[in-house]
Design a protein around this motif. Structure first.
Motif, PDB file in Angstrom:
ATOM      1  N   PHE A  98       0.873  -1.248   0.081  1.00 34.58           N
ATOM      2  CA  PHE A  98      -0.020  -0.084   0.128  1.00 34.58           C
ATOM      3  C   PHE A  98       0.865   1.230   0.049  1.00 34.58           C
ATOM      4  CE2 PHE A  98      -2.646  -3.544   1.738  1.00 34.58           C
ATOM      5  CZ  PHE A  98      -3.433  -3.359   0.588  1.00 34.58           C
ATOM      6  N   VAL A  99       2.133   1.142   0.386  1.00 34.69           N
ATOM      7  CA  VAL A  99       3.100   2.403   0.415  1.00 34.69           C
ATOM      8  C   VAL A  99       3.516   2.352  -1.032  1.00 34.69           C
ATOM      9  CG1 VAL A  99       5.305   3.174   0.993  1.00 34.69           C
ATOM     10  CG2 VAL A  99       3.823   2.056   2.646  1.00 34.69           C
ATOM     11  N   VAL A 100       3.764   1.294  -1.798  1.00 38.70           N
ATOM     12  CA  VAL A 100       4.008   1.317  -3.165  1.00 38.70           C
ATOM     13  C   VAL A 100       2.725   2.053  -4.105  1.00 38.70           C
ATOM     14  CG1 VAL A 100       4.268   0.104  -5.248  1.00 38.70           C
ATOM     15  CG2 VAL A 100       5.634  -0.540  -3.183  1.00 38.70           C
ATOM     16  N   LEU A 101       1.352   1.477  -3.389  1.00 39.52           N
ATOM     17  CA  LEU A 101       0.275   2.275  -4.128  1.00 39.52           C
ATOM     18  C   LEU A 101       0.264   3.766  -3.721  1.00 39.52           C
ATOM     19  CD1 LEU A 101      -2.554   1.699  -5.322  1.00 39.52           C
ATOM     20  CD2 LEU A 101      -3.533   1.448  -3.042  1.00 39.52           C
ATOM     21  N   MET A 102       0.691   4.208  -2.576  1.00 44.00           N
ATOM     22  CA  MET A 102       0.424   5.600  -2.592  1.00 44.00           C
ATOM     23  C   MET A 102       1.512   6.379  -3.509  1.00 44.00           C
ATOM     24  SD  MET A 102      -1.945   6.677  -0.752  1.00 44.00           S
ATOM     25  CE  MET A 102      -1.826   8.229   0.385  1.00 44.00           C
ATOM     26  N   ILE A 103       2.715   5.693  -3.479  1.00 47.99           N
ATOM     27  CA  ILE A 103       3.942   6.380  -4.109  1.00 47.99           C
ATOM     28  C   ILE A 103       3.459   6.607  -5.924  1.00 47.99           C
ATOM     29  CG2 ILE A 103       6.236   6.176  -4.901  1.00 47.99           C
ATOM     30  CD1 ILE A 103       6.722   4.864  -2.244  1.00 47.99           C
ATOM     31  N   VAL A 104       2.720   5.212  -6.297  1.00 47.43           N
ATOM     32  CA  VAL A 104       2.355   5.204  -7.519  1.00 47.43           C
ATOM     33  C   VAL A 104       1.418   6.380  -7.780  1.00 47.43           C
ATOM     34  CG1 VAL A 104       1.225   3.994  -9.297  1.00 47.43           C
ATOM     35  CG2 VAL A 104       2.896   2.965  -8.057  1.00 47.43           C
ATOM     36  N   LEU A 105       0.421   6.497  -7.107  1.00 53.09           N
ATOM     37  CA  LEU A 105      -0.748   7.466  -7.254  1.00 53.09           C
ATOM     38  C   LEU A 105       0.005   8.964  -7.166  1.00 53.09           C
ATOM     39  CD1 LEU A 105      -3.641   5.828  -5.150  1.00 53.09           C
ATOM     40  CD2 LEU A 105      -3.566   6.376  -7.632  1.00 53.09           C
ATOM     41  N   VAL A 106       0.858   9.363  -6.149  1.00 49.17           N
ATOM     42  CA  VAL A 106       1.566  10.534  -6.121  1.00 49.17           C
ATOM     43  C   VAL A 106       2.343  10.810  -7.456  1.00 49.17           C
ATOM     44  CG1 VAL A 106       2.679  11.918  -4.924  1.00 49.17           C
ATOM     45  CG2 VAL A 106       1.028  10.724  -3.799  1.00 49.17           C
ATOM     46  N   VAL A 107       3.176   9.756  -7.513  1.00 47.85           N
ATOM     47  CA  VAL A 107       4.246  10.096  -8.490  1.00 47.85           C
ATOM     48  C   VAL A 107       3.828  10.111 -10.091  1.00 47.85           C
ATOM     49  CG1 VAL A 107       6.476   9.596  -9.483  1.00 47.85           C
ATOM     50  CG2 VAL A 107       6.190   9.487  -7.041  1.00 47.85           C
ATOM     51  N   ARG A 108       3.187   8.708 -10.387  1.00 49.21           N
ATOM     52  CA  ARG A 108       2.833   8.563 -11.791  1.00 49.21           C
ATOM     53  C   ARG A 108       1.365   7.713 -11.797  1.00 49.21           C
ATOM     54  NH1 ARG A 108       6.108   8.151 -16.850  1.00 49.21           N
ATOM     55  NH2 ARG A 108       4.972   6.589 -18.184  1.00 49.21           N
ATOM     56  N   PRO A 109       0.351   8.408 -11.550  1.00 46.43           N
ATOM     57  CA  PRO A 109      -0.882   7.725 -11.505  1.00 46.43           C
ATOM     58  C   PRO A 109      -1.371   6.813 -12.541  1.00 46.43           C
ATOM     59  CG  PRO A 109      -1.194  10.106 -10.818  1.00 46.43           C
ATOM     60  CD  PRO A 109       0.370   9.914 -11.704  1.00 46.43           C
ATOM     61  N   SER A 110      -0.849   7.070 -13.772  1.00 46.87           N
ATOM     62  CA  SER A 110      -1.152   6.193 -14.870  1.00 46.87           C
ATOM     63  C   SER A 110      -0.316   4.993 -14.782  1.00 46.87           C
ATOM     64  CB  SER A 110      -0.925   7.037 -16.238  1.00 46.87           C
ATOM     65  OG  SER A 110       0.557   7.276 -16.295  1.00 46.87           O
ATOM     66  N   GLY A 111       0.566   4.625 -13.902  1.00 46.10           N
ATOM     67  CA  GLY A 111       1.261   3.651 -13.970  1.00 46.10           C
ATOM     68  C   GLY A 111       2.519   3.578 -15.090  1.00 46.10           C
TER      69      GLY A 111
END
Lengths: 368, 363
Positions: free
Chosen positions: B340-353
């Motif tokens: 879930f930390v990875v999830l938060m980082i993805v959402l903040v840095v690069r939401p489109s993956g």
């Protein structure tokens, strides 16, 4: 989205009239009557002062939990129904409120100081998890709040375990009011009054500049930005208010249940709160009344009522079913089917139906 | 030899187990991505579909007798899929199609009722059962929601998960079950796991690789490759991609969009069962299995919601992060926090993956 159709001959002539919540005499009588019944309920039960046995004592507990959940669902309504943001983390914010209240009270702080502090703290935590709304919206925001739903219980279980007892239940001391312990009758009135205040605050918030900004963000965020609304700031405000309501509900739940554990605030609780909002009607201020009542009465009265019958009959109808499993399976099954039915048949919820009913009642005997 | 304060062999062990479990995660992510690609719905119920599929496999694999009515219902599912979902070559006559469907129907019914090979029967039965499950979910709950807002579909898949949990608990209870499919039988006739592969004296210790996990990884990679080829070279796969790209245009050139959506759900159902079976064979089937799918959501977002290759990369990364996190910080951090930390980082840095479409609006 309130009813704009009034009976023939009823006009607004002043701004005060326009802004009134109860527009007609009938509305006033109805809401006063409803309030009166709620306030009289415990007096009519066996534990009340008159000793009349009209209301089951168990039902009083149900009403108390309805009042608590209504606060949480109203917060959700402000964020999801009025501002149009999706959150899957409401139960986690309730957990923040419940644990902060419990920890402060165990540290010797009075309940009346602990509860507002806990609500505010929960609001601040809500702000933190609302920050991704700067970058993402819709589904991605739902994912960010899903992360909150896992990170917060993890914090409560592991690093904060010395304060929170980890995964095991944390006992909560009794709250007191003017030197008297809050329990039984006084607990009921404290909860009802808190719920009433929260409903009034929410209803009035929607009628202010802030509330109108929330609705404009929901309806069209680009247009809202063009109107000069700072979309991000208002989204954050919505997250804050939502989490404050959740924290308040959590704190009240802590003194009602007297013991809290992280399992009480898991993802399924969040989904259930959202389901209550959907059944009630997202974007209507009466939504919590309808939604929470329907689901809470379903859970606490109807499901225990039909379980024995099902335990007898279901294994006969379906040979692969073991009657031992029915107890655990029946609640998610019935809940799920009811919510699916609502999503397909009336996604606007009971409050919408109620408005339609009121309009057609006012227009009777004509249909238009 | 130490790597960042942990013994080297433990880190290597984490790396290997991480990649191997990552393969299963990739399969779970693929099931979610396929539905999202075809219909734009993020399937929060995938974990519960996995649980149901895995227990279905267990039932077929364990029970000696099978009621004819179950076999009949499952063959009926095959009939439904073959007659609505598949687009036959244009040269086939009507008679040829009917003959093909009848032969397939008869063969599946025969396997379900007559065969002594429990593994074969379990594979056929589970594939048909979960495909039927996917078709039912699509028809009963997702199709009525066309043109409803996003929030309604999110809520719907969450609630479908609740119903599936209810059905699972009603039928199977919440007992943990072992699924010894990659195992030999010992002298007493009981299933016995293969001995694990041990690599001795690497970086100051012994690295143990579970054989079941290795086989599961192999099957997961093979299935993944199969689906990539399916989407690239078959008619049905191409029409699914076309529908995902633009449903209106696909309909205009004569593709049956609704059938394609139904098939996407059926495929996702089969994938869910496959992932659950592979996971269950290396550990056990428990009622907590849906939690595994929740930990795969970050993998889907990391890879990008529409990217099949991204699902593979995301699955491997989450698997690695989990197992390495377990090595360094303990399993409570590794499994409950890091995804879930990875999830938060993805959402903040690069939401489109990493490989997803960039279509996120910012206001």
């Amino acid at each position: 989205m309130s009813a704009n159709i009034r009976p023939s001959g009823v006009f607004d002539t002043t701004y005060t009239q326009e802004m009134r919540i109860n527009r007609t005499r009938f509305d006033q009588i109805l809401s006063a009557g409803f309030l009166g019944v709620i306030l009289l309920l415990p007096l009519l039960s066996r534990s009340g002062p008159f000793g009349i046995d009209l209301v089951q004592p168990g039902f009083i507990g149900t009403v108390e939990r309805i009042a608590i959940l209504m606060i949480a669902v109203q917060g959700l309504n402000l964020l999801v129904g009025y501002t149009g943001q999706i959150t899957l983390g409401q139960a986690a914010f309730m957990a923040v409120g419940a644990y902060s209240t419990a920890i402060l009270m165990r540290g010797g702080v009075s309940f009346w100081v602990a509860l507002p502090l806990a609500s505010l703290f929960s609001g601040v935590v809500g702000l933190i998890f609302g920050l991704p709304s700067l970058r993402v919206k819709g589904f991605y925001l739902a994912m960010a709040t899903l992360a909150a739903q896992f990170i917060i219980p993890w914090l409560l279980r592991n690093p904060l375990a010395p304060l929170t007892n980890g995964s095991s239940p944390l006992p909560v001391p009794r709250a007191d009011l003017f030197g008297q312990e809050i329990s039984g009758l006084s607990l009921y009135y404290v909860l009802i009054i808190a719920c009433l205040l929260a409903m009034i605050v929410a209803r009035n918030l929607i009628r202010t500049r802030t509330g109108r900004a929330f609705v404009s963000i929901r309806d069209n965020d680009v247009a809202a930005e063009l109107l000069g609304i700072n979309v991000f700031a208002y989204k954050l405000r919505a997250f804050f208010v939502c989490a404050v309501f959740a924290g308040l509900a959590g704190g009240l739940l802590a003194i009602e249940a007297r013991s809290i554990s992280p399992d009480r605030f898991d993802l399924r609780t969040s989904i259930e709160l959202l389901a209550m909002l959907i059944i009630g009607g997202a974007g209507f201020s009466q939504a919590p009344i309808f939604g929470v009542s329907v689901l809470a009465i379903l859970r606490e009265t109807l499901i225990p009522g039909i379980t024995p019958t099902l335990q007898e009959w279901l294994p006969r109808l379906l040979p692969f079913v073991d009657s031992v499993n029915i107890n655990a399976a029946i609640a998610p099954l019935i809940f799920g089917v009811v919510i699916i039915a609502f999503l397909i048949i009336e996604p606007r919820g009971l409050a919408y139906r109620w408005e339609i009913f009121k309009i057609s009642w006012k227009l009777r005997p004509f249909s238009y | 030899m130490d790597i960042f304060g942990q013994p080297g062999f433990a880190v290597l062990q984490g790396l290997i187990t991480g990649v191997l479990t990552g393969g299963i995660y990739a399969l779970i992510a693929l099931g979610i991505v396929i539905i999202n690609k075809a219909s734009g719905v993020f399937n929060f119920a995938h974990g519960y579909m996995m649980l149901l599929g895995g227990l279905l496999f267990w039932t077929f694999f364990q029970n000696q007798q099978l009621a004819p009515i179950v076999a009949f219902a499952l063959s009926g599912a095959l009939l439904a899929i073959l007659s609505t979902g598949v687009r036959y070559p244009a040269t086939w006559t009507r008679g040829g199609r009917v003959a093909f469907i009848s032969v397939a129907w008869a063969a599946s019914g025969f396997i379900l009722l007559q065969t002594d090979n429990l593994l074969l029967r379990a594979i056929v039965g589970t594939a048909l059962g979960t495909a039927l499950l996917g078709l039912l979910i699509e028809r009963l709950t997702i199709r009525p929601l066309i043109s409803q807002p996003l929030f309604t579909t999110v809520m719907m898949t969450l609630v479908v998960g609740e119903v599936l949990l209810g059905v699972t608990q009603l039928t199977w209870g919440s007992v943990e079950r072992s699924l010894p499919i990659f195992a030999t039988t010992n002298a007493l006739g009981l299933p016995q796991a293969y001995p694990p592969i041990r690599i001795r004296d690497v970086l100051g210790g012994t690295v143990v690789i579970k054989t079941e996990l290795l086989i599961a990884f192999g099957i997961a990679v093979a299935a993944f490759t199969g689906f990539v080829l399916f989407f690239r070279y078959t008619r049905l796969g191409l029409s699914m991609r076309a529908t995902a790209e633009n449903a209106d245009l696909a309909q205009a050139v004569g593709l049956r969009v609704r059938a394609v959506l139904a098939v996407a759900w059926a495929i996702a159902g089969v994938l869910a069962a496959l992932a659950a079976t592979l996971h269950g064979s290396s550990t056990a089937l428990a009622i907590t299995l849906p939690g595994l799918a929740l930990r795969v959501f970050p993998a889907v977002l990391l890879g990008g919601l529409e990217s099949i290759g991204g699902a593979f990369v995301g699955g491997l990364v989450i698997g690695l992060a989990e197992k390495l996190g377990t090595v360094y910080f303990g399993s409570d951090v590794g499994e409950q926090l890091i995804p879930f930390v990875v999830l938060m980082i993805v959402l903040v840095v690069r939401p489109s993956g990493l490989f997803g479409e960039k279509r996120i609006e910012r206001v």
